[in-house]
Design an enzyme around this catalytic site. Structure first.
Site: not given
Ligand code: COA
Length: 260
Positions: A66, A135, A112, A115
């Protein structure tokens, strides 16, 4: 409705829905959830579409969760509303569709995103896919059905560990857990789901929709799944598809199901 976050491709009776926010790793914001609802609803109502596939645009992510930026300042009430609305219009909605829905997990499926994949009827993954429910690392729990569907698919112990550690598992581990049915190289994801969809499309759409309903009944509290099965089994006998399927078998020819 104009689609800004979704791409739809229709090919030989298969509707592939791409979640298309690659710069945000296809994170599910409110607008995307609404567009997904509208798109899934319209393809489910289209009798030409026999299988729906949900996947992510690009090669890195299915859906990375999400959209955290949208709910970071929510109150308890707003949090509950976010979960209940999302579950109703998207996650429960997909699980109960009459058209089969396959998740083609092409990269990160987190929070999400996992999910959403778990709400689909089954899942296939590319070798680079990574799955998890992170989460608790954000101070929250899964809110789109993750605490319910993950134990259904992988068992209570693996679900507890995945949710408590907030860690990611790779595609092979997901297959071993029973979370995904097949793991294939990323370039084969499309051909793999088209092959499976082609096999599904040979069968009666009415019978498949009744099977989805009966299988889902197994997981509902207070519902007798065996009774649902008996009713649906009986109802099949009154369908054109049943007449066609049995007649084709006896005439030693391929059935041509119309879905009624
Ligand atoms: N919500 C909002 N933005 C998200 C996102 C999320 N769940 N997951 C990734 N993004 C965005 C990042 O903020 C980034 O945006 P920016 O370039 O404007 O800063 C972009 O997507 C790229 O992500 P980034 O984190 O730079 O990529 P990465 O390869 O370094 O890492 C992940 C990849 C998936 C490990 C990391 O993005 C992450 O941990 N995301 C969140 C996962 C999460 O907790 N999801 C559950 C949400 S309830």
């Amino acid at each position: 409705m104009a689609l800004e976050n979704i791409l739809l491709e229709i090919e030989k009776g298969v509707a592939t829905i791409f979640i298309n926010r690659p710069e945000k790793l296809n994170a599910l914001n409110k607008a995307t959830i609404q567009e997904l609802h509208e798109t899934v609803k319209s393809v489910d109502e289209n009798p030409e579409i026999r299988v729906i596939v949900i996947t992510g645009s690009g090669t890195k992510a299915f859906v990375a969760g999400a959209d955290i930026s949208e709910f970071a300042n929510f109150s308890a009430e707003e949090g509950s509303l976010l979960a209940s609305k999302g579950q109703t219009i998207l996650f429960d909605f997909i699980e109960n569709l009459k058209t089969p829905v396959i998740a083609a997990i092409n990269g990160f499926a987190l929070g999400g995103g996992l999910e959403l994949a778990m709400a689909c009827h089954f899942r296939i993954a590319s070798e680079n896919a990574k799955m998890g429910l992170p989460e608790t690392s954000l101070g929250v729990i899964p809110g789109y059905g993750g605490t319910q569907r993950l134990p259904q698919l992988v068992g209570k112990g693996h679900a507890m560990e995945m949710i408590m550690t907030a860690g990611m598992i790779d595609a092979e581990t997901a297959k071993r857990y029973g979370l995904v049915n097949h793991v294939v190289p990323q370039e084969d994801l499309h051909s793999t789901y088209m092959t499976i969809a082609t096999r599904i499309m040979k069968n009666s759409p009415v019978a498949i929709s009744k099977a989805i309903e009966a299988i889902n009944a197994n997981f509902l509290t207070g519902v007798n799944g065996y009774a649902i099965e008996i009713n649906s089994f009986g109802a099949c006998f009154a369908t054109e598809d049943f007449k066609e399927g049995t007649t084709a078998f006896l005439e030693k020819r391929k059935a041509e199901f119309k879905g009624n």
